[in-house]
Every structure is written in C-alpha cells, then in structure tokens.
Design a protein around this motif. Structure first.
Motif, short mmCIF file in Angstrom:
data_model
loop_
_atom_site.label_atom_id
_atom_site.label_comp_id
_atom_site.label_asym_id
_atom_site.label_seq_id
_atom_site.Cartn_x
_atom_site.Cartn_y
_atom_site.Cartn_z
N ASN A 146 0.80 -1.22 0.00
CA ASN A 146 0.00 0.00 0.00
C ASN A 146 0.84 1.28 0.00
OD1 ASN A 146 -2.45 -1.36 -0.05
ND2 ASN A 146 -2.52 -1.55 2.19
N LEU A 147 2.16 1.13 -0.02
CA LEU A 147 2.99 2.32 -0.12
C LEU A 147 2.70 3.05 -1.42
CD1 LEU A 147 6.50 1.05 1.08
CD2 LEU A 147 5.06 2.75 2.22
N PRO A 148 2.60 4.36 -1.40
CA PRO A 148 2.35 5.11 -2.64
C PRO A 148 3.43 4.83 -3.68
CG PRO A 148 2.05 6.52 -0.73
CD PRO A 148 2.65 5.24 -0.22
N ASP A 149 3.03 4.72 -4.92
CA ASP A 149 3.96 4.45 -6.01
C ASP A 149 4.92 5.62 -6.18
OD1 ASP A 149 4.44 4.83 -9.23
OD2 ASP A 149 4.53 2.73 -8.58
N ARG A 150 6.20 5.31 -6.36
CA ARG A 150 7.23 6.36 -6.39
C ARG A 150 7.09 7.30 -7.59
NH1 ARG A 150 10.35 1.61 -8.00
NH2 ARG A 150 10.93 1.86 -10.20
N ASN A 151 6.45 6.86 -8.65
CA ASN A 151 6.36 7.66 -9.87
C ASN A 151 5.11 8.52 -9.96
OD1 ASN A 151 8.79 6.74 -11.18
ND2 ASN A 151 7.79 4.77 -11.44
N THR A 152 4.30 8.55 -8.92
CA THR A 152 3.04 9.31 -8.98
C THR A 152 2.97 10.40 -7.93
OG1 THR A 152 1.92 7.74 -7.50
CG2 THR A 152 1.82 7.29 -9.88
N LEU A 153 4.13 10.75 -7.34
CA LEU A 153 4.08 11.63 -6.17
C LEU A 153 4.74 12.99 -6.38
CD1 LEU A 153 5.06 8.96 -3.49
CD2 LEU A 153 2.78 9.65 -4.20
N LEU A 154 5.07 13.32 -7.62
CA LEU A 154 5.81 14.55 -7.85
C LEU A 154 5.07 15.78 -7.35
CD1 LEU A 154 7.32 13.89 -11.41
CD2 LEU A 154 8.46 13.77 -9.19
N ASN A 155 3.76 15.79 -7.48
CA ASN A 155 2.98 16.97 -7.08
C ASN A 155 2.10 16.69 -5.86
OD1 ASN A 155 3.93 18.55 -9.32
ND2 ASN A 155 2.58 17.31 -10.63
N ASP A 156 2.51 15.72 -5.07
CA ASP A 156 1.71 15.36 -3.89
C ASP A 156 2.65 15.19 -2.69
OD1 ASP A 156 -0.05 14.41 -2.00
OD2 ASP A 156 -1.05 13.01 -3.36
N PRO A 157 3.10 16.31 -2.10
CA PRO A 157 4.09 16.25 -1.02
C PRO A 157 3.61 15.47 0.20
CG PRO A 157 3.20 18.48 -1.26
CD PRO A 157 2.74 17.71 -2.43
N GLU A 158 2.32 15.49 0.48
CA GLU A 158 1.83 14.76 1.66
C GLU A 158 1.96 13.26 1.47
OE1 GLU A 158 -2.07 15.89 2.83
OE2 GLU A 158 -1.55 18.02 3.12
N ARG A 159 1.57 12.77 0.29
CA ARG A 159 1.70 11.33 0.02
C ARG A 159 3.17 10.93 -0.09
NH1 ARG A 159 -1.49 7.11 -0.23
NH2 ARG A 159 -1.30 6.63 -2.45
N ARG A 160 3.99 11.82 -0.60
CA ARG A 160 5.42 11.52 -0.67
C ARG A 160 5.98 11.35 0.74
NH1 ARG A 160 9.91 15.37 -3.55
NH2 ARG A 160 8.41 15.15 -5.25
N GLU A 161 5.61 12.27 1.62
CA GLU A 161 6.09 12.19 3.00
C GLU A 161 5.57 10.92 3.67
OE1 GLU A 161 8.29 12.98 6.17
OE2 GLU A 161 8.31 14.15 4.31
N GLU A 162 4.35 10.55 3.34
CA GLU A 162 3.77 9.31 3.88
C GLU A 162 4.61 8.11 3.46
OE1 GLU A 162 -0.05 6.45 2.89
OE2 GLU A 162 -0.26 8.62 2.59
#
Length: 978
Positions: A221-237
C-alpha cells in the motif's frame, strides 16, 4: 588605482595543502609555524568536508554538513584554526558546489534517490532527467557500474540480493557496492512461496506470521514512487512509512527465527544459488528506481549530469535555494565563527548559473557575518564582501566579467602568461619543423582540437548531447518556421557548433546577454556554417537565435528556451575540458611546457609588453586574484616547465640530440599490430618528459627504478588520454606493454647505458638553465599584482608530473630544517651579496628558491599595501641585452619597489664562472627609472647592495651590470625606505 574593499581580509600569500588520511589537520597544524616563517598569510586547504572513504583529493564529497573524519575530528580542526590565529594567519577553503560523490554507499542523499526514485525528498537535489527519450529509463537512474554486460554479470552471480535481518533492509550487492531496494517491491520477495511458511502447522495463527502478512500488505500500500511529484503529503507518507515498515520487518526477523530463515531461503532462490535461475532477481531489479548497466553504456544513455565523464560524481542543482542551504550551511557557520576567511570555488562553470551562485553566496556570507551590505557596486564592478576566487580557465581573448561578486580566478591565466616569458619566441617555426620531421606528421592544432571535440562528444558524453537535441527538437516543433528541422539535422548542427565553440562556456540568462557571449556564439556558428556549405544553413540561424534568446513565435522562453540554453552552457565546458586539456594537450607535443591547464600551445611565448599589459589589467580590475605557477591540477610542475622552455632557446642542439637518441634507441622499438611502439610522437614526448623531470641528484639503481616507475605511470596515462593507440575505455595492452618495455630498456641502468651517457650531459645543461628560469618565474609571481600561491612542496625544486605524481607526499621536515638553517645563515652572514652568490652557484640544492620566497614574502609583510593596492608601472629597458630583462615598478603613496628579472639564460652569456652576472654578461644594458621616482640610491633587498641612479640626457637609469654583480634578480627599494 584599484578600489579597495576594506571588509575583505586579503591574503598576502597562500600555501596550498592537500588534506587526506595521510595528511590530517594535526599534520597541518604542525606546519603552521614553518609557513608563518616562510611569509605565508593564508593556508589554502583542499576540500575537507566528508568525502568518499579513502579519497585522496576530497572532491567527491558525500556529506556537506561535517568534516571528513579521515582528516580529523572537529577538535583537531579547531586546534589547527587556533594555531593559525595564534600566528596571525588564516585559511581559505576549496569548496565543491557542482557535484557530489555517489560511487559507494556513503551518500545518504543519493541512496535515498535510488530507493525512492522521483519520490525521494532529494530527487530534485541531483540533476537527473527522469523523463529521458528511452522509455525503459523513465522514472529511473541509469547506474553504469558493472564491469561486464548486465546479463552476464547477473548469471555469473556478481549481482546478489541481501537482507539485513537487524534493520529489515533489502539491498542489491555487486562487487563491494550496495544499492537499496524500493520498499514497495518488498512484497515481491516476501510473498514468494509464503504459503509454505505454515507447512500445514498452526503458524498461520502465530502472531508473528499474522504480522508478517500484515506487513506485506502495508508494503503493497505504499504510494507508487512515480506518482508523487505533485503530492508532497503522500510523498512524506511513503518516506515515513518505509522506515517504519523496514524496522518492523527487522523486529520480526529478530523475534521469529522461522520467518528469518524462510526469508533467507527465498533470498537464496532469488540469487539462483541452487537453480541457477535468475529470472526472479532480474524481475526485482527491473522494478527498482535504477537500472544497473555495463559501465560503457554511460557515454550514451546516462541520465544524470556528471562531473565531465566521471560516473561516480553526480551534478547537483545548486540553483535551488534548498540545495544551496543544505550544501553551504556548515561552511557558512565556519565563516560566521571566523574559522574560514576565504573560499576557492571548484569548477563553477558546471553550475546552472555561475553569476547567480556568486551573488547568492556573497549575500549569505554577508548575513552570516552580519554585514549591512553584501556587495558594493562601483563603476559597474561588483566588490565582494569576502575573499572568493574561482577555478576559471580563460581564453587569451576572453575577459572575466567585472559584475561578478568575486575577487578573481585561481591563477591559471597568470601561470600561462608568466610561463610564456621564458619561451624564446623567434624559434617557433624551427621547433615546429623539428617536431614535424621527428614524428613524420604536420599537426594543425585547430584541426586537432576540432576532431578531439567530436570524439569526446560522440564517445564520452554523448548522452548529454542527446538530452540537448531532444530539448531543441521540442522547441523546433513548437513553431511552423522550424518544424521541418529533423532530429538528426539538429544533432549534427549542434555537434558542429560545439566543435568550434571558442571558450569553456557563456553566461547567458533571461536578463543577461553580454556582447562578449554574443560574439563567441556568433563566431562558433559562422565557423560551423563554413564547413557545411552544402547544408541548409537556416538550421544554424535557428540555433543561434535560440542561444541568444531570440524567441520564435509560440515558444515559451521560460519553459523551453531558458532550460535549453542553460543546459547547453553547462555542456560546453566538459566538451572543451575533455577535448582540449585531456586529449589535445596529450597529443600535440612539440613543446610540452605549453601543454598545461590554462595554457594554449598556439600561443608560443609572451612578449614583455604583453606581460605588462596583463599585469596592469589585473592591478586595475582584479588586484586580489590568485596568481599561481603550480597547482594540484598542473600537468607539469613549474620547475619542469621552465626546464622544457630552455629548448626554445637551443633548437639546434635539441635537434642534434633528438636524432642521436633516436638512432641509439632504434633497436628498442618494436611493432604492435600496424604501429611502431612507441610511436614517434610518444617517443618525442618521452624525451621531453625525462628532460623535465630527471632528478638533480645522482641516482643509484634503486632510485632509478623508482624514477622509472613514475615515468611509466605517466606515459601510460598520457597515451590513454591522447586516445590514439590506447585509451581508458579500451586499453591496448600490447601497445602499452611495448611502451613500458621501451622505457625500461632505455632507463634500465646507469652504468653501460649508451643512451644515458649521451642524454645526461645535455640534460644537465638544460636543467642548469631551467633552475635560473624557475628562480625568475617565482620572483615575478611574488611581486606581480595579485595574491601569490605556492603549491605544497614547491618552495624547493619539484619536478613533478600530473596527478598522481603531483600529489605525492611532501618531505616537510626537510623544508622546515632548510628554512631554519637558511634564516640563521642569512641573518649571520657578513655579506648578504656573498651569501646569495653562493646560493646561485649551488642552486641545485634548492636554497635559492627557498631564499627568494622567504625574503620577498617577508618584505611583502612589511609593505603589504605596496603589493596589495600598489600601481604597476612597466619599465623600459635599453641596450644589447634589453630583451633579456623584465622590469616594472610597484608604487603606493611613498612606497616604491623596482623589480628586475632576467631570462633566456642559455643565449644571454655569462661571466668567467658561467653565471649571468657582471659587465661581461650585461654590457651596456640599462633600466630606465621614471623621473617621478625621486631617489638617487636604491638598495637590492636580495643582496643588500647599493645601486646608484645614473642621469643621462635628462633621463635616469640603472645599469644591469651593476645590479647583477652577485645575483640575476633585483628587488630595489629607495635606500631611505625600510
């Protein structure tokens, strides 16, 4: 007069120290009393922030926030600083803003990028193209680290999966390197055959097994690394949870041996240890944020900007404020607390926007030092608030922009112009003919450089060109006027422009297109058009318009034009450096003293008038620039170059001995494929190399063997850099073994060696004149406008070649003892002129050079304003030997010094003792003294001799025969000045 900058602590003289695990802060501290006595004001330190383990140069920094522990602790550093301050000395630090070391597992930022790809918080820190043309590389970093093709390395078992059961971290291991595994791909490993964990027993009810299954789901369930460029909250998650989940996996492994053993068994399967099937491991690797490849792939497909073509040095985006602060905070703290008083900026031309970087740096330094104003602007010239010099190589027709908030360059330009003073320019054609006849080929250096650039572009850094071409193609397709330009046409046109580009780089930005930069671009494009008359030249006009920010209709200057132009400017530097410095200068060997960083073999010799013009310009515009003669990057130390310069004075003898040596050594030549080994060109280089480096002392067989090893290492490096018969990428071991065999047989022994019997008398003659050249050169460096820099060890004669030879350990104990003895003897001498005459006669022992440095630097300490801000006035010379003199005056208010140096000693003549002294040598040669200098008697501080001014027909002179009775150099001050 130059404008003074009162807030800067201007060095009087610097001394470069190469710090590494073999020369630590403690070692540096021990040297400080010696350097203080020598007259040094600032230690000039190589980079000492944390670098790759074992680094001997420090340019591969992995952590900007701490000192290199191999060099010493913070306490060791502060103790060295305290010792500097105790002796009223300071330090300059070499910093590395362009790139970081990434070759191992010690760069936290880079490892995080490899683990999380574009989702890493450090992804923007590095200059990575996440959307390259090749689809397989999108969202990945190409890692050209393998010694063989990927498939072969995989099936040979060179690449393995590894689990740390303590940390719960999976890594990919190959050779001695480790790469992280993306946590989102952990389930692919952990789930494999996980149903066998229960084995029909009740483990499925075991809490650890349940947690194991839960953990697999969490990783999934970890967020996919290639879909987080414009989503800092999910990146931090993702980043936060990855750490937590790995820790939980480690805890399970520690508490449940059955699960630990199961995972290890799966790792063994992935590694093909029983089945020799590597499909699982390959699939895992294919889903990482990196793509492991054979190292040769780098030239064509690497998608991160490097330092030149060095795969282990990755470019960083210093233009991003967050990156700037992350890399400079520790340095700024050292500046704030007074531990650092100057900076040397390494390779600034690699930065996105160097002028912007200098401005930002001075601004933050001002804030750190709590200064009210960061930069004064006077007469359109920036006056920085801190001592900053840059490693910048200037063409002879290029000027350093005065708007930059720096104090000047590190001195390659001075090294070039000063070296040229000791080349006898009338012999240029004759030496070129000697070279052409020996190698049986006529070189055209311009054509050679053009070809070298094309080789570098197409074979070493082609991947960067591909990025540029794709960017340019996107721009072309945005306008109906340029849409017909093909990708291949754009590529070929760019190659031609780059091959003719006349400088390392330009500095254009959206608000800045200087006339000089415009001229360089227009010239390169005009040359490219000339050699492609059959092509559609409108493609060159299109590129010229883009480079000069003439924006086509429908194209966004900020989104498309500026990124291309900035990237282009970052690329021209590596092309020039690799082609000019590291290829052409190892190929064109007609006078190798011209083949050094900042030099140009097309500029044969420097007139005294040109030397004066350069010094006057520096005194006016860059009075605080460094002036150097040897550096850690020199291809030949200053004393080697001054020896080789002697050949320009004696071409007939040079021709005679060359032909003799070739005949003597003809039986040592062998054939390799279709080549003569060594080639005529390499043989020509070999003779100059040993002329320049042969020791001053008589060697025994053991010492000769050590010397021979140095020459062999250098010659192999030289032929690989030349890229004709061998190269670093494709070494020709047959050619290289033949070259080593030639060197070994030529320098095999001292006794019964016909070559050495003929070589050594000529070498001794050249060496003797070379020492006089070198004494004059260092004297000019110590008295010309600028801050003289001494590279470690070069206060004595040093006959060193390019790295690693130039970075060999220095015998500082010898130098300390020699200085102690020299000061004691000079102070006790009844006659200083007799003492200096003795130094001249026995110049082989090195005391002559040491004396000059000590005497002049300590005089500078007493008259600092005279040299720091004094005028520079060329002095006219007259008489039969006038061309053998270089004379000038330094003046500041009531302080005056006249500097007179000799040159071209082999054709100058001598006295009865073979020294360039007295009336029999200098005859009627005179130096004219300006009438404004109201002094009738001068004192030469080098000899304590009194020199009378002679009036003649309304003018005033000093006679060279009177000045040079005991010593061929003079620093004259009014007898009333002390």
């Amino acid at each position: 007069m130059p404008t003074e900058v009162s807030s800067i602590n201007i060095p009087r003289a610097t001394y470069r120290l190469q710090f590494n695990k073999f020369f630590t802060f403690a070692d540096g501290e021990k040297l400080i009393p010696y350097l203080h006595k020598l007259g040094i004001s600032h230690c000039y330190a190589s980079p000492y922030l944390k670098a790759r383990s074992g680094s001997l140069h420090g340019y591969d920094i992995v952590d900007h926030s701490q000192l290199n522990p191999e060099i010493g602790s913070l306490e060791d550093f502060e103790s060295m600083v305290a010792c500097l301050h105790h002796h009223d000395m300071k330090q300059i630090l070499d910093i590395v803003p362009n790139h970081m070391g990434i070759g191992g597992d010690d760069n936290h930022w880079w490892l995080d990028v490899l683990e999380h790809g574009p989702a890493s918080k450090y992804a923007a820190y590095f200059d990575i193209d996440w959307r390259p043309f090749k689809e397989e590389l999108r969202g990945k970093v190409l890692l050209p680290r393998l010694g063989k093709h990927y498939g072969e390395a995989l099936e040979d078992g060179d690449i393995k999966l590894f689990l740390s059961s303590e940390t719960g971290q999976f890594t990919i291991c190959f050779y001695d390197q480790y790469l992280p595994v993306d946590p989102s791909t952990y389930p692919y490993i952990l789930e494999y055959k996980s149903d066998s964990l229960s084995g029909g027993n009740s483990i499925e009810t075991d809490p650890y097994f349940l947690e194991y299954q839960s953990l697999i789901t969490a990783f999934k369930n970890l967020p996919d690394r290639n879909t987080l460029l414009n989503d800092p909250e999910r990146r931090e998650e993702r980043l936060r949870d990855s750490i937590i989940f790995k820790r939980r996996l480690g805890e399970i492994c520690q508490k449940c041996p059955a699960i630990k053993e199961f995972i290890f068994s799966i790792v063994s399967i992935f590694n093909g240890e029983q089945t020799k099937n590597f499909d699982l491991l390959h699939h895992l690797l294919e889903n990482q944020a990196y793509r492991l490849t054979y190292w040769r792939v780098a030239a064509y497909e690497i998608n991160y900007r490097r330092f030149f073509d060095v795969n282990d040095l990755a470019g960083i985006n210093m233009e991003i404020p967050e990156v700037f602060m992350a890399t400079h905070s520790f340095i700024l703290e050292l500046i704030k607390t007074g531990k650092i008083d100057g900076l040397r900026i390494d390779h600034p031309d690699g930065l996105y926007d160097p002028p912007q970087y200098y401005q930002r740096l001075t601004q933050y330094i001002a804030e750190a030092k709590e200064q009210p104003s960061q930069v004064q602007v006077i007469d359109n010239s920036a006056k920085p608030n801190f001592y900053i010099v840059i490693e910048k190589i200037l063409a002879s027709y290029e000027h350093l922009p005065q708007s930059w908030s720096i104090c000047g360059t590190t001195g390659y330009d001075f090294a070039n112009i000063c070296n040229g003073i000791f080349i006898y320019s009338p012999t240029q054609k004759e030496l070129e003919q000697i070279y052409a006849r020996f190698i049986k080929y006529q070189f055209d250096f311009d054509r050679l450089l053009y070809k070298c650039k094309k080789v570098i572009i197409k074979t070493r850094i082609s991947s960067d060109l591909t990025v540029l071409v794709n960017m340019l193609d996107n721009i072309a397709q945005s306008s109906r006027y340029s849409r017909d330009f093909t990708l291949n046409g754009l590529r070929e046109a760019l190659i031609e422009i780059l091959a003719y580009f006349p400088v390392y780089r330009t500095y254009i930005n959206v608000d800045r297109v200087s006339e000089e930069d415009k001229r360089f671009i227009q010239w390169a494009i005009a040359q490219a058009k000339k050699v492609n008359p059959g092509e559609d030249t409108s493609i060159f006009d299109f590129i010229q318009g883009i480079l000069l920010l003439e924006v086509p209709t429908g194209v966004d200057i900020y989104q498309e034009i500026i990124p291309f132009v900035m990237r282009f400017q970052q690329y021209t530097g590596p092309v020039m450096a690799k082609a000019f410095e590291d290829t052409a200068l190892y190929t064109y060997n007609y006078l190798t003293s011209l083949n050094d960083v900042g030099c140009d073999p097309r500029n044969y010799g420097t007139t005294v008038a040109a030397f004066h013009r350069e010094n006057q310009e520096r005194a006016q515009k860059w009075p605080y620039a460094m002036i150097a003669s040897s550096t850690h990057d020199s291809k030949r130390s200053e004393d080697v170059r001054t020896r080789i310069n002697v050949l320009s004075e004696i071409p007939a003898k040079w021709r005679k001995f060359l032909n003799l040596w070739r005949r003597i050594n003809i039986l040592k030549i062998r054939k390799s494929k279709d080549h003569r080994v060594p080639s005529y060109n390499d043989e020509y280089l070999f003779y100059q190399t040993i002329l320049g480096t042969w020791p001053l002392y008589e060697m025994d067989e053991k010492e000769l063997a050590s010397y021979r090893d140095r020459i062999e290492i250098y010659m192999i490096k030289a032929v690989r850099e030349a890229k004709i018969y061998s190269s670093w990428i494709s070494p020709d071991h047959e050619y290289e073994s033949g070259l080593i065999e030639f060197i070994h047989s030529t320098l095999s022994n001292i006794e019964k060696n016909r070559f050495l019997d003929n070589f050594l008398p000529f070498q001794k003659e050249v060496a003797s004149y070379g020492l006089l050249n070198s004494a004059s050169q260092v004297f000019l460096k110590l008295t010309a406008p600028g801050v003289p820099d001494i590279y470690q060890g070069n206060e004595l004669w040093e006959f060193r070649l390019v790295d690693p030879d130039s970075r060999a350990p220095v015998n500082f104990s010898l130098r300390e003892q020699m200085l102690e003895d020299l000061i004691d003897t000079a102070n006790k001498a009844q006659s200083l002129s007799t003492y200096t005459y003795d130094l001249l006669k026995n110049r082989e022992d090195g005391r002559l050079k040491l004396f000059l440095i000590w005497k002049v630097l300590n005089f500078r300490a007493k008259c600092s304003q005279l040299f720091e801000n004094g005028e520079y006035v060329p002095l006219s010379t007259q008489g039969e030997k006038a061309d053998h003199l270089c004379a000038f005056l330094r003046k500041n208010e009531n302080q005056v010094a006249i500097i007179v140096a000799s040159r071209w000693f082999s054709i100058l003549g001598s006295d009865d003792n073979g020294l360039p002294l007295g009336e029999s040598c200098w005859q009627n040669t005179q130096v004219e003294i300006p009438e404004a200098v109201e002094c009738k008697i001068f004192r030469n501080i080098l000899t304590d001799q009194q020199i009378e001014v002679i009036p003649e027909l309304g003018k005033y002179y000093i006679n060279s025969s009177q000045v040079f009775t005991h010593f061929p150099l003079a620093l004259l001050i009014p007898s009333t000045m002390d």
